[in-house]
Design a protein around this motif. Structure first.
Motif, PDB file in Angstrom:
ATOM      1  N   TRP A  33     -56.352 -31.046  50.802  1.00 40.74           N
ATOM      2  CA  TRP A  33     -56.854 -30.151  49.758  1.00 40.74           C
ATOM      3  C   TRP A  33     -56.573 -28.700  50.139  1.00 40.74           C
ATOM      4  CZ3 TRP A  33     -61.120 -26.893  51.006  1.00 40.74           C
ATOM      5  CH2 TRP A  33     -61.852 -27.247  52.159  1.00 40.74           C
ATOM      6  N   TYR A  34     -56.584 -27.849  49.116  1.00 38.36           N
ATOM      7  CA  TYR A  34     -56.360 -26.420  49.342  1.00 38.36           C
ATOM      8  C   TYR A  34     -57.669 -25.647  49.271  1.00 38.36           C
ATOM      9  CZ  TYR A  34     -51.275 -26.854  48.583  1.00 38.36           C
ATOM     10  OH  TYR A  34     -49.943 -27.183  48.679  1.00 38.36           O
ATOM     11  N   LEU A  35     -57.831 -24.741  50.205  1.00 38.55           N
ATOM     12  CA  LEU A  35     -58.833 -23.698  50.098  1.00 38.55           C
ATOM     13  C   LEU A  35     -58.084 -22.470  49.566  1.00 38.55           C
ATOM     14  CD1 LEU A  35     -61.487 -22.738  52.773  1.00 38.55           C
ATOM     15  CD2 LEU A  35     -60.266 -21.021  51.450  1.00 38.55           C
ATOM     16  N   VAL A  36     -58.542 -21.920  48.443  1.00 36.01           N
ATOM     17  CA  VAL A  36     -57.825 -20.844  47.777  1.00 36.01           C
ATOM     18  C   VAL A  36     -58.632 -19.554  47.864  1.00 36.01           C
ATOM     19  CG1 VAL A  36     -56.737 -20.077  45.633  1.00 36.01           C
ATOM     20  CG2 VAL A  36     -56.790 -22.516  46.206  1.00 36.01           C
ATOM     21  N   ASP A  37     -58.025 -18.542  48.447  1.00 36.43           N
ATOM     22  CA  ASP A  37     -58.646 -17.228  48.632  1.00 36.43           C
ATOM     23  C   ASP A  37     -58.144 -16.306  47.518  1.00 36.43           C
ATOM     24  OD1 ASP A  37     -59.744 -14.881  49.580  1.00 36.43           O
ATOM     25  OD2 ASP A  37     -58.475 -14.747  51.362  1.00 36.43           O
ATOM     26  N   LEU A  38     -59.043 -15.994  46.576  1.00 40.41           N
ATOM     27  CA  LEU A  38     -58.679 -15.145  45.445  1.00 40.41           C
ATOM     28  C   LEU A  38     -59.005 -13.680  45.729  1.00 40.41           C
ATOM     29  CD1 LEU A  38     -60.072 -17.395  42.577  1.00 40.41           C
ATOM     30  CD2 LEU A  38     -57.668 -16.950  43.052  1.00 40.41           C
ATOM     31  N   PRO A  39     -58.300 -12.754  45.071  1.00 41.82           N
ATOM     32  CA  PRO A  39     -58.644 -11.336  45.235  1.00 41.82           C
ATOM     33  C   PRO A  39     -60.077 -11.064  44.771  1.00 41.82           C
ATOM     34  CG  PRO A  39     -56.520 -11.583  44.125  1.00 41.82           C
ATOM     35  CD  PRO A  39     -57.148 -12.944  44.173  1.00 41.82           C
ATOM     36  N   GLY A  40     -60.691 -10.047  45.352  1.00 39.74           N
ATOM     37  CA  GLY A  40     -62.017  -9.646  44.906  1.00 39.74           C
ATOM     38  C   GLY A  40     -61.941  -8.926  43.572  1.00 39.74           C
ATOM     39  N   TYR A  41     -63.039  -8.941  42.842  1.00 46.20           N
ATOM     40  CA  TYR A  41     -63.073  -8.215  41.576  1.00 46.20           C
ATOM     41  C   TYR A  41     -63.993  -6.995  41.703  1.00 46.20           C
ATOM     42  CZ  TYR A  41     -67.230 -11.229  40.974  1.00 46.20           C
ATOM     43  OH  TYR A  41     -68.407 -11.903  41.159  1.00 46.20           O
ATOM     44  N   GLY A  42     -63.786  -6.038  40.807  1.00 44.22           N
ATOM     45  CA  GLY A  42     -64.658  -4.864  40.763  1.00 44.22           C
ATOM     46  C   GLY A  42     -64.428  -3.864  41.875  1.00 44.22           C
ATOM     47  N   PHE A  43     -63.198  -3.740  42.342  1.00 45.62           N
ATOM     48  CA  PHE A  43     -62.898  -2.781  43.417  1.00 45.62           C
ATOM     49  C   PHE A  43     -62.722  -1.397  42.817  1.00 45.62           C
ATOM     50  CE2 PHE A  43     -59.561  -1.221  46.638  1.00 45.62           C
ATOM     51  CZ  PHE A  43     -60.541  -0.642  47.423  1.00 45.62           C
ATOM     52  N   ALA A  44     -63.766  -0.553  42.960  1.00 51.03           N
ATOM     53  CA  ALA A  44     -63.818   0.733  42.251  1.00 51.03           C
ATOM     54  C   ALA A  44     -62.765   1.732  42.716  1.00 51.03           C
ATOM     55  CB  ALA A  44     -65.213   1.333  42.401  1.00 51.03           C
ATOM     56  N   ARG A  45     -62.371   1.666  43.991  1.00 47.83           N
ATOM     57  CA  ARG A  45     -61.449   2.688  44.509  1.00 47.83           C
ATOM     58  C   ARG A  45     -59.997   2.443  44.092  1.00 47.83           C
ATOM     59  NH1 ARG A  45     -63.513   3.229  50.761  1.00 47.83           N
ATOM     60  NH2 ARG A  45     -65.697   3.613  50.301  1.00 47.83           N
ATOM     61  N   MET A  46     -59.752   1.287  43.506  1.00 49.59           N
ATOM     62  CA  MET A  46     -58.392   0.992  43.059  1.00 49.59           C
ATOM     63  C   MET A  46     -58.197   1.603  41.668  1.00 49.59           C
ATOM     64  SD  MET A  46     -56.692  -2.776  42.674  1.00 49.59           S
ATOM     65  CE  MET A  46     -56.649  -3.066  44.443  1.00 49.59           C
ATOM     66  N   GLY A  47     -56.993   2.094  41.388  1.00 47.97           N
ATOM     67  CA  GLY A  47     -56.689   2.663  40.077  1.00 47.97           C
ATOM     68  C   GLY A  47     -56.795   1.631  38.969  1.00 47.97           C
ATOM     69  N   HIS A  48     -56.858   2.094  37.740  1.00 54.41           N
ATOM     70  CA  HIS A  48     -57.021   1.206  36.588  1.00 54.41           C
ATOM     71  C   HIS A  48     -55.912   0.165  36.517  1.00 54.41           C
ATOM     72  CE1 HIS A  48     -58.071  -0.110  32.565  1.00 54.41           C
ATOM     73  NE2 HIS A  48     -56.805   0.061  32.204  1.00 54.41           N
ATOM     74  N   ALA A  49     -54.672   0.592  36.751  1.00 53.13           N
ATOM     75  CA  ALA A  49     -53.536  -0.338  36.677  1.00 53.13           C
ATOM     76  C   ALA A  49     -53.669  -1.434  37.737  1.00 53.13           C
ATOM     77  CB  ALA A  49     -52.222   0.416  36.852  1.00 53.13           C
ATOM     78  N   GLY A  50     -54.118  -1.053  38.919  1.00 50.06           N
ATOM     79  CA  GLY A  50     -54.297  -2.024  39.997  1.00 50.06           C
ATOM     80  C   GLY A  50     -55.395  -3.025  39.679  1.00 50.06           C
ATOM     81  N   ARG A  51     -56.505  -2.529  39.121  1.00 51.98           N
ATOM     82  CA  ARG A  51     -57.602  -3.415  38.746  1.00 51.98           C
ATOM     83  C   ARG A  51     -57.173  -4.384  37.647  1.00 51.98           C
ATOM     84  NH1 ARG A  51     -60.720   1.296  39.056  1.00 51.98           N
ATOM     85  NH2 ARG A  51     -60.946   1.384  36.783  1.00 51.98           N
ATOM     86  N   GLU A  52     -56.403  -3.863  36.693  1.00 48.45           N
ATOM     87  CA  GLU A  52     -55.903  -4.711  35.608  1.00 48.45           C
ATOM     88  C   GLU A  52     -55.005  -5.818  36.151  1.00 48.45           C
ATOM     89  OE1 GLU A  52     -55.766  -4.749  31.862  1.00 48.45           O
ATOM     90  OE2 GLU A  52     -57.781  -4.122  32.463  1.00 48.45           O
ATOM     91  N   LYS A  53     -54.156  -5.456  37.099  1.00 50.16           N
ATOM     92  CA  LYS A  53     -53.237  -6.432  37.683  1.00 50.16           C
ATOM     93  C   LYS A  53     -54.008  -7.553  38.381  1.00 50.16           C
ATOM     94  CE  LYS A  53     -49.504  -6.881  41.083  1.00 50.16           C
ATOM     95  NZ  LYS A  53     -48.716  -6.198  42.126  1.00 50.16           N
ATOM     96  N   LEU A  54     -55.032  -7.176  39.166  1.00 47.15           N
ATOM     97  CA  LEU A  54     -55.821  -8.187  39.871  1.00 47.15           C
ATOM     98  C   LEU A  54     -56.596  -9.057  38.893  1.00 47.15           C
ATOM     99  CD1 LEU A  54     -57.240  -6.466  43.081  1.00 47.15           C
ATOM    100  CD2 LEU A  54     -55.200  -7.871  42.819  1.00 47.15           C
ATOM    101  N   ALA A  55     -57.148  -8.425  37.842  1.00 46.60           N
ATOM    102  CA  ALA A  55     -57.905  -9.186  36.842  1.00 46.60           C
ATOM    103  C   ALA A  55     -57.018 -10.225  36.169  1.00 46.60           C
ATOM    104  CB  ALA A  55     -58.505  -8.242  35.803  1.00 46.60           C
ATOM    105  N   LYS A  56     -55.799  -9.842  35.841  1.00 43.65           N
ATOM    106  CA  LYS A  56     -54.863 -10.788  35.216  1.00 43.65           C
ATOM    107  C   LYS A  56     -54.483 -11.903  36.191  1.00 43.65           C
ATOM    108  CE  LYS A  56     -52.805  -7.668  31.806  1.00 43.65           C
ATOM    109  NZ  LYS A  56     -51.595  -6.914  31.386  1.00 43.65           N
ATOM    110  N   MET A  57     -54.326 -11.547  37.461  1.00 44.72           N
ATOM    111  CA  MET A  57     -53.979 -12.536  38.477  1.00 44.72           C
ATOM    112  C   MET A  57     -55.097 -13.567  38.619  1.00 44.72           C
ATOM    113  SD  MET A  57     -52.933 -11.795  42.468  1.00 44.72           S
ATOM    114  CE  MET A  57     -52.182 -10.244  41.996  1.00 44.72           C
ATOM    115  N   ILE A  58     -56.341 -13.074  38.637  1.00 43.52           N
ATOM    116  CA  ILE A  58     -57.501 -13.957  38.750  1.00 43.52           C
ATOM    117  C   ILE A  58     -57.592 -14.870  37.527  1.00 43.52           C
ATOM    118  CG2 ILE A  58     -60.028 -14.020  38.768  1.00 43.52           C
ATOM    119  CD1 ILE A  58     -59.843 -11.352  40.440  1.00 43.52           C
TER     120      ILE A  58
END
Length: 198
Positions: free
Chosen positions: A71-96
């Motif tokens: 089985w796989y243990l999957v490590d996803l990016p964290g959400y709500g990282f305030a210090r990241m720019g809007h574009a970066g947050r959007e990218k992570l949100a879409k990835m999640i």
């Protein structure tokens, strides 16, 4: 369950780029700096498996770790990282979203919450969405060693009460400490019980 082998299997930004071999997946997610990487290392008894950092937002791709070749243990990016720019947050949100909504192999998504703090709106919104979309998830309270036992119990009860305002019953809930391995066996037993049903 005894973890005999835990190996890094690959990183990806899109579901179609994850490791080709298909196994059941158990994914971990939470707000930045909630202690996700430390918990993953604790579960796998490998302090260097997932990269830990005091800097929030370290995980910015989806990481797959193959456990016991089954089985796989999957490590996803964290959400709500305030210090990241809007574009970066959007990218992570879409990835999640791409992973959580698209993975046919994901058996459970573990949502990590810091046991020292009140339930945050961003956590509640995320879990409400999971519930609305019928995505199976469980809650893990992290950093259980950072508070006294009564303070810890009171905080978790407060948070659970807040969740019960929205749900008739709670999903599975675990309390953990990566430092003293509290909750480790319970989480692994839970994963094992699900694997036996698949």
């Amino acid at each position: 369950m005894i973890i005999r082998q835990a190996v890094f299997a690959g990183s990806s930004e899109r579901l179609e780029n994850r490791p080709k071999a298909r196994y059941p997946e158990f994914a971990f997610i939470g707000r930045s700096n909630v202690g996700k990487s430390s918990l993953i290392n604790c579960l796998c008894n490998n302090s260097g498996l997932a990269k830990t950092s005091s800097t929030p937002g370290k995980t910015q791709v989806v990481n797959h770790f193959l456990i016991n070749n089954s089985w796989y243990l999957v490590d996803l990016p964290g959400y709500g990282f305030a210090r990241m720019g809007h574009a970066g947050r959007e990218k992570l949100a879409k990835m999640i979203d791409n992973y959580v909504q698209g993975s046919q192999e994901m058996a459970v998504l573990f949502v990590l919450l810091d046991s020292r703090h009140d339930l945050q709106k961003i956590d509640l919104d995320f879990m409400m969405r999971l519930g609305g979309e019928g995505i199976p998830f469980a809650i893990i309270y992290t950093k259980g060693d950072k508070s006294g036992s009564k303070t810890l119990a009171d905080q978790i009860e407060k948070n659970n009460r807040a969740l019960l305002e929205y749900w008739e019953e709670l999903p599975p809930v675990f309390v953990t400490s990566s430092k003293d391995k509290t909750g480790r066996d319970e989480i692994l037993q839970y994963i094992d019980s699900i694997l036996k049903t698949l």
